[in-house]
Design a protein around this motif. Structure first.
Motif, PDB file in Angstrom:
ATOM      1  N   LYS A 205      -4.992  13.725  55.024  1.00  0.00           N
ATOM      2  CA  LYS A 205      -5.314  12.930  56.269  1.00  0.00           C
ATOM      3  C   LYS A 205      -5.174  11.468  56.040  1.00  0.00           C
ATOM      4  O   LYS A 205      -4.625  10.775  56.715  1.00  0.00           O
ATOM      5  CB  LYS A 205      -6.338  13.517  57.152  1.00  0.00           C
ATOM      6  CG  LYS A 205      -6.402  12.847  58.415  1.00  0.00           C
ATOM      7  CD  LYS A 205      -7.729  13.454  59.420  1.00  0.00           C
ATOM      8  CE  LYS A 205      -9.019  13.418  58.837  1.00  0.00           C
ATOM      9  NZ  LYS A 205     -10.202  13.903  59.630  1.00  0.00           N
ATOM     10  N   THR A 206      -6.117  11.017  55.044  1.00  0.00           N
ATOM     11  CA  THR A 206      -6.267   9.750  54.954  1.00  0.00           C
ATOM     12  C   THR A 206      -5.152   9.158  54.326  1.00  0.00           C
ATOM     13  O   THR A 206      -4.695   7.727  54.369  1.00  0.00           O
ATOM     14  CB  THR A 206      -7.443   9.557  53.797  1.00  0.00           C
ATOM     15  OG1 THR A 206      -8.686  10.289  54.175  1.00  0.00           O
ATOM     16  CG2 THR A 206      -7.928   8.069  53.482  1.00  0.00           C
ATOM     17  N   LEU A 207      -4.419   9.884  53.489  1.00  0.00           N
ATOM     18  CA  LEU A 207      -3.116   9.308  52.990  1.00  0.00           C
ATOM     19  C   LEU A 207      -1.874   9.865  53.870  1.00  0.00           C
ATOM     20  O   LEU A 207      -0.732   9.675  53.347  1.00  0.00           O
ATOM     21  CB  LEU A 207      -2.788   9.584  51.475  1.00  0.00           C
ATOM     22  CG  LEU A 207      -4.030   9.252  50.485  1.00  0.00           C
ATOM     23  CD1 LEU A 207      -3.263   9.218  49.065  1.00  0.00           C
ATOM     24  CD2 LEU A 207      -4.375   7.717  50.608  1.00  0.00           C
TER      25      LEU A 207
ATOM     26  N   LEU B 292      -6.068   3.640  49.410  1.00  0.00           N
ATOM     27  CA  LEU B 292      -6.203   4.617  50.523  1.00  0.00           C
ATOM     28  C   LEU B 292      -7.082   5.813  49.784  1.00  0.00           C
ATOM     29  O   LEU B 292      -7.837   6.462  50.315  1.00  0.00           O
ATOM     30  CB  LEU B 292      -5.009   5.011  51.141  1.00  0.00           C
ATOM     31  CG  LEU B 292      -4.282   4.327  51.789  1.00  0.00           C
ATOM     32  CD1 LEU B 292      -2.843   4.907  52.103  1.00  0.00           C
ATOM     33  CD2 LEU B 292      -4.912   4.092  53.074  1.00  0.00           C
TER      34      LEU B 292
ATOM     35  N   ASP C 201      -9.002  16.090  53.790  1.00  0.00           N
ATOM     36  CA  ASP C 201      -9.223  14.712  53.942  1.00  0.00           C
ATOM     37  C   ASP C 201      -8.350  13.650  53.359  1.00  0.00           C
ATOM     38  O   ASP C 201      -7.853  12.766  53.847  1.00  0.00           O
ATOM     39  CB  ASP C 201     -10.985  14.352  53.540  1.00  0.00           C
ATOM     40  CG  ASP C 201     -10.981  12.880  53.987  1.00  0.00           C
ATOM     41  OD1 ASP C 201     -11.565  12.751  55.113  1.00  0.00           O
ATOM     42  OD2 ASP C 201     -10.956  12.118  53.076  1.00  0.00           O
ATOM     43  N   PHE C 202      -7.818  14.295  52.065  1.00  0.00           N
ATOM     44  CA  PHE C 202      -6.933  13.493  51.124  1.00  0.00           C
ATOM     45  C   PHE C 202      -5.746  13.283  51.900  1.00  0.00           C
ATOM     46  O   PHE C 202      -5.065  11.953  52.127  1.00  0.00           O
ATOM     47  CB  PHE C 202      -7.110  13.929  49.896  1.00  0.00           C
ATOM     48  CG  PHE C 202      -6.034  13.005  48.977  1.00  0.00           C
ATOM     49  CD1 PHE C 202      -6.631  12.244  47.992  1.00  0.00           C
ATOM     50  CD2 PHE C 202      -4.803  13.215  49.001  1.00  0.00           C
ATOM     51  CE1 PHE C 202      -5.937  11.510  47.018  1.00  0.00           C
ATOM     52  CE2 PHE C 202      -3.812  12.290  48.181  1.00  0.00           C
ATOM     53  CZ  PHE C 202      -4.543  11.476  47.114  1.00  0.00           C
TER      54      PHE C 202
ATOM     55  N   GLU D 294     -10.650   5.009  49.694  1.00  0.00           N
ATOM     56  CA  GLU D 294     -11.121   5.092  51.006  1.00  0.00           C
ATOM     57  C   GLU D 294     -11.442   6.892  51.242  1.00  0.00           C
ATOM     58  O   GLU D 294     -12.577   7.083  51.794  1.00  0.00           O
ATOM     59  CB  GLU D 294     -10.215   4.691  52.023  1.00  0.00           C
ATOM     60  CG  GLU D 294     -10.700   4.767  53.526  1.00  0.00           C
ATOM     61  CD  GLU D 294      -9.679   4.670  54.449  1.00  0.00           C
ATOM     62  OE1 GLU D 294      -8.890   3.719  54.272  1.00  0.00           O
ATOM     63  OE2 GLU D 294      -9.575   4.952  55.678  1.00  0.00           O
ATOM     64  N   HIS D 295     -10.763   7.758  50.966  1.00  0.00           N
ATOM     65  CA  HIS D 295     -10.845   8.903  50.917  1.00  0.00           C
ATOM     66  C   HIS D 295     -12.081   9.161  49.886  1.00  0.00           C
ATOM     67  O   HIS D 295     -12.941  10.221  50.339  1.00  0.00           O
ATOM     68  CB  HIS D 295      -9.738   9.849  50.071  1.00  0.00           C
ATOM     69  CG  HIS D 295      -9.912  11.170  49.627  1.00  0.00           C
ATOM     70  ND1 HIS D 295     -10.442  12.219  50.578  1.00  0.00           N
ATOM     71  CD2 HIS D 295     -10.054  11.562  48.478  1.00  0.00           C
ATOM     72  CE1 HIS D 295     -10.708  13.216  49.633  1.00  0.00           C
ATOM     73  NE2 HIS D 295     -10.256  12.736  48.473  1.00  0.00           N
ATOM     74  N   GLU D 296     -12.216   8.640  48.621  1.00  0.00           N
ATOM     75  CA  GLU D 296     -13.400   9.078  47.961  1.00  0.00           C
ATOM     76  C   GLU D 296     -14.595   8.596  48.612  1.00  0.00           C
ATOM     77  O   GLU D 296     -15.879   9.354  48.504  1.00  0.00           O
ATOM     78  CB  GLU D 296     -13.076   8.307  46.828  1.00  0.00           C
ATOM     79  CG  GLU D 296     -13.513   8.855  45.370  1.00  0.00           C
ATOM     80  CD  GLU D 296     -12.865  10.382  45.182  1.00  0.00           C
ATOM     81  OE1 GLU D 296     -13.583  11.128  44.731  1.00  0.00           O
ATOM     82  OE2 GLU D 296     -11.773  10.213  45.602  1.00  0.00           O
ATOM     83  N   ARG D 297     -14.692   7.328  49.392  1.00  0.00           N
ATOM     84  CA  ARG D 297     -15.988   7.113  50.302  1.00  0.00           C
ATOM     85  C   ARG D 297     -15.911   8.231  51.182  1.00  0.00           C
ATOM     86  O   ARG D 297     -17.087   8.409  51.617  1.00  0.00           O
ATOM     87  CB  ARG D 297     -15.816   5.593  51.105  1.00  0.00           C
ATOM     88  CG  ARG D 297     -15.745   4.496  50.031  1.00  0.00           C
ATOM     89  CD  ARG D 297     -15.843   3.213  50.658  1.00  0.00           C
ATOM     90  NE  ARG D 297     -14.708   3.037  51.433  1.00  0.00           N
ATOM     91  CZ  ARG D 297     -13.478   2.227  50.909  1.00  0.00           C
ATOM     92  NH1 ARG D 297     -13.688   2.010  49.542  1.00  0.00           N
ATOM     93  NH2 ARG D 297     -12.568   2.035  51.565  1.00  0.00           N
ATOM     94  N   HIS D 298     -15.221   8.808  51.948  1.00  0.00           N
ATOM     95  CA  HIS D 298     -15.519  10.092  53.021  1.00  0.00           C
ATOM     96  C   HIS D 298     -16.180  11.220  52.040  1.00  0.00           C
ATOM     97  O   HIS D 298     -16.957  11.677  52.689  1.00  0.00           O
ATOM     98  CB  HIS D 298     -14.073  10.447  53.132  1.00  0.00           C
ATOM     99  CG  HIS D 298     -13.217   9.507  54.240  1.00  0.00           C
ATOM    100  ND1 HIS D 298     -11.884   9.729  54.436  1.00  0.00           N
ATOM    101  CD2 HIS D 298     -13.727   8.257  54.690  1.00  0.00           C
ATOM    102  CE1 HIS D 298     -11.528   8.736  55.128  1.00  0.00           C
ATOM    103  NE2 HIS D 298     -12.528   7.853  55.253  1.00  0.00           N
TER     104      HIS D 298
END
Lengths: 164, 164
Positions: free
Chosen positions: A53-55, A136, A50-51, A139-143
């Motif tokens: 992908k998000t970044l 970003l 996820d990290f 945002e990943h941390e929110r995921h």
DNA sequence: GACAATTGTTGTCGTCAACAACAATCTTTC
DNA sequence: GAAAGATTGTTGTTGACGACAACAATTGTC
């Protein structure tokens, strides 16, 4: 134990499968459940994917992010200090810094107190870029929160605080 | 935000360092603390190293152990099913099974219902070996408890149960 | 000043995830 | 039932990563 039940594997439960399950979903793990390492490993893969992908748009991977964050918070560190703090081989850090220096995020300044070592600094471009990366990463941390729950994430951080 | 405080990094606290601390111990991580992925990664490295060391005498690594455990609990699975269940690339599983088959722990039996696939089984030697591996793995698990605490380990397993 | 330790660098090795391609085989579709 | 598509195991490549070993330059120690 019970080495006799070789062919009679509990593959599927009684045929009341309403949802279109994948076959692999119903395979028992037996002793594997209850192993912390296995759960942590699977979770770590998920979280890194996820990290990444998000970044993905800025092409920054977790290790690169950790290096930039550490240098940003502690300018002037030597490569050895960064490697020790992050638990990275100093040999590996060389390549990481090569890449980050090529992209003009980091600069190696020859130290004057110890002419063997390099003082690491973010470039101006590196600082503005890191600010974006941090947004970003948040945002990943929110995921992560969405995945395991806000409370559980907080507990996880508390439990593993000793490893940071 | 606050991109101005670039050079004034909180490197060391006031020079009252009584204990002979390692220099790297006092470097702030700033935003890195609070990132679940970083803590999980560091913990995962620690836990795998302990696993590898604890099972070092029998030369079994975490992935090999998970494959053996899964096959032991579900004999007759295809390679595809094992790969899916453990989140391993089926290409990678080929080499893992090659190794385990060479050591006479696992055998690939040609399936008669689907002549493309192999039914995976433990050999007799594999079953007795797995029993030993499980004892060592339990010892490793005790190390985890000693490291993070019994309660915390249980909570960890609960939080990450969805990833197994 | 001689000798050991540290720093950055280069290189090798093995593990691992991610793809891509392929032959053999099964499944679907017409 | 034959053709087209999907699946299974296999081989190979790529890149990130951890672990080690060696080396030159430099520093610290005795």
């Amino acid at each position: 134990m019970t080495a006799s039940a070789t062919q009679t594997a509990p593959r599927k439960r009684a045929g009341n499968g309403a949802a279109p399950h994948d076959v692999a979903d119903e395979i028992g793990l037996d002793a594997l459940v209850g192993h912390a390492g296995y759960a942590v490993r699977r979770f770590q893969i998920w979280i890194f994917q996820d990290f990444i992908k998000t970044l993905g748009a800025v092409d920054i991977r977790p290790t690169q992010y950790s290096v930039l964050t550490l240098i940003g918070a502690n300018p002037g560190l030597s490569q050895m200090a960064v490697a020790k703090r992050l638990g990275i081989e100093r040999a590996r850090l060389v390549h990481l810094l090569d890449s980050l220096e090529q992209r003009n995020y980091v600069k190696r300044v020859k130290s004057k107190v110890d002419r063997r070592s390099h003082a690491l600094h973010l470039t101006t471009q590196g600082e503005t870029a890191l600010a974006k990366f941090k947004r970003l990463a948040a945002e990943h941390e929110r995921h992560v929160e969405e995945k395991i729950g806000k409370e559980n994430r907080a507990q996880l951080l508390r439990i593993l605080a000793g490893f940071t």
